[in-house]
Design an enzyme around this catalytic site. Sequence first.
Site, PDB file in Angstrom:
ATOM      1  N   HIS A 142       0.880  -1.175   0.000  1.00 48.92           N
ATOM      2  CA  HIS A 142       0.000   0.000   0.000  1.00 48.92           C
ATOM      3  C   HIS A 142       0.917   1.224   0.000  1.00 48.92           C
ATOM      4  CE1 HIS A 142      -3.566  -2.443   1.311  1.00 48.92           C
ATOM      5  NE2 HIS A 142      -2.608  -3.181   1.850  1.00 48.92           N
ATOM      6  N   PHE A 143       1.062   1.857  -1.143  1.00 54.14           N
ATOM      7  CA  PHE A 143       1.969   3.008  -1.253  1.00 54.14           C
ATOM      8  C   PHE A 143       1.239   4.341  -1.112  1.00 54.14           C
ATOM      9  CE2 PHE A 143       5.730   0.829  -3.685  1.00 54.14           C
ATOM     10  CZ  PHE A 143       6.054   0.146  -2.527  1.00 54.14           C
ATOM     11  N   ARG A 144      -0.087   4.291  -0.861  1.00 55.59           N
ATOM     12  CA  ARG A 144      -0.872   5.428  -0.368  1.00 55.59           C
ATOM     13  C   ARG A 144      -1.135   6.545  -1.370  1.00 55.59           C
ATOM     14  NH1 ARG A 144      -2.965   2.467   3.496  1.00 55.59           N
ATOM     15  NH2 ARG A 144      -1.699   2.164   5.360  1.00 55.59           N
ATOM     16  N   ASP A 196       2.803  -6.681   2.827  1.00 60.13           N
ATOM     17  CA  ASP A 196       1.637  -5.861   3.185  1.00 60.13           C
ATOM     18  C   ASP A 196       2.095  -4.504   3.728  1.00 60.13           C
ATOM     19  OD1 ASP A 196      -0.995  -5.096   3.525  1.00 60.13           O
ATOM     20  OD2 ASP A 196      -1.281  -6.194   5.394  1.00 60.13           O
ATOM     21  N   HIS A 227      -8.405 -10.373   1.188  1.00 61.70           N
ATOM     22  CA  HIS A 227      -8.157 -10.147   2.611  1.00 61.70           C
ATOM     23  C   HIS A 227      -9.310 -10.825   3.335  1.00 61.70           C
ATOM     24  CE1 HIS A 227      -7.286  -7.163   6.100  1.00 61.70           C
ATOM     25  NE2 HIS A 227      -8.152  -8.061   6.528  1.00 61.70           N
ATOM     26  N   ASN A 287      -3.770  -5.689  10.460  1.00 60.98           N
ATOM     27  CA  ASN A 287      -4.921  -6.525  10.162  1.00 60.98           C
ATOM     28  C   ASN A 287      -4.548  -7.436   8.987  1.00 60.98           C
ATOM     29  OD1 ASN A 287      -6.271  -4.891  11.987  1.00 60.98           O
ATOM     30  ND2 ASN A 287      -7.368  -3.725  10.422  1.00 60.98           N
ATOM     31  N   ASN A 299      -6.962   0.311  -2.308  1.00 61.17           N
ATOM     32  CA  ASN A 299      -7.699   1.107  -1.320  1.00 61.17           C
ATOM     33  C   ASN A 299      -7.016   2.441  -1.036  1.00 61.17           C
ATOM     34  OD1 ASN A 299      -5.708  -0.514  -0.115  1.00 61.17           O
ATOM     35  ND2 ASN A 299      -6.671  -0.404   1.893  1.00 61.17           N
TER      36      ASN A 299
END
Length: 448
Positions: A65-67, A313, A181, A286, A97
């Site tokens: 997840h590199f945002r 992750d 997930h 999570n 996401n």
Amino acid sequence: MNLRTTLIKNAHIVTDGKITKGDILIEGNYIKEINDSISAKSADVHVLDAEGKYVLPGAIDDQVHFREPGLTHKANIETESRAAIAGGITSFIEMPNTNPQTTTVEKLEEKFSRAAETSYANYSFMFGGTNDNLEEILKVDPKSVAGLKLFLGSSTGNMLVDDPKVLENIFKSTDMVISVHCEDEETIKKNLQEHIDKFGDDIPLKYHPVIRSEEACYLSSSTAIELAKKTGARLHIFHVSTGKETSLFSNKIPLKDKKITAEVCVHHLWFSDEDYETKGTLIKWNPAVKSKEDRDALWEALLDDRIDVIATDHAPHTIDEKNNVYTKAPSGGPLVQHALPAMLEMFHKGKIKIEKIVEKMCHNPAILFQVEKRGYVKEGYFADLVLVDLNNPWTVKKDNVLYKCGWSPFEGATFKSRITHTFLNGSLVYHNGKFTDVKAAKRLTFDR
């Protein structure tokens, strides 16, 4: 682009389950020749003596997840891909996401455009599924994207897919790898409310794996697998965190023939619930880091090939965001710079062979996602190579952490192995702690 011919001499080459001593000739983007001894044909050939060092294929991280877009105060493609290169990860697959979410073809292509401008590493993206975007899923060209990501547990916005009919339709309708997930949302909500009733918002971290429980994970994973078997879908379970779940996977057939595969993350192999006391929210993920017994079972399943891939992750948050009470502190942490050194530390401890690390972090993601000409040290393959000195200790400190968020759950850990060089598509992009500022990244292609 720096595409001079490079000759790597005297390397311990780790690929295809073997370690061999030899030389590697790189021409342009590709590995031209591998042999016991290769001579430089001209003075223009750059010769790199790798005596005593190990050459591994660049790792392929199938879950980061590199945002970017929308959450770039935490991280962005440029900063995190740079950290990945320093950590020996040369290719990444990023999750949908973000804000806005990658749930339309238009938003997917915007991400590809941004990565083409700024990424230090090779890149691809997952397309996100929701309860109401099947039409968009069907527009996606499977040859141009890594796969489909579904959240069957908590996610931001509307990315939780909790309608059984929609889920079955998605599973029936796509040939893409469906990565999931798995945590059962109703179980988690019930457990969380019980703990809020008892403690308020400041729930002790040791209860995180009780709230996000074994039951929540197993119920969701087993349901997804049952649906995959029913529909014939190609299913990949992300970040398996419990021993119980490992019984759901098989090691009886080769990976290329598996319809149901599994991944474990570095933090679930490294930490246990005993670490919450000292690490607190820094290791709040999570699914949750669980017991030592779960960790032991994950290692067993990894080594006997029920679990196929090691990933990170990687999911950064700022330290201010992390320094909140339980219910306000987000889950996730940064890992791409330290994942390979951490696994090599496990090699030093006798937990895993270096050949097996390469299999799980390089070969298997390439097989599973059908990544074209990457994940191996082979003639004709892209020259994504990582040189490692197995006996050059260093300690993780704030001043050598490269993530935009500026912290690591590994701070204070000393790793015996150091990544000394990273080659990307034939170009030297990282050398002894410094970046060469050669932009060599490419969009991943898939042999489908």
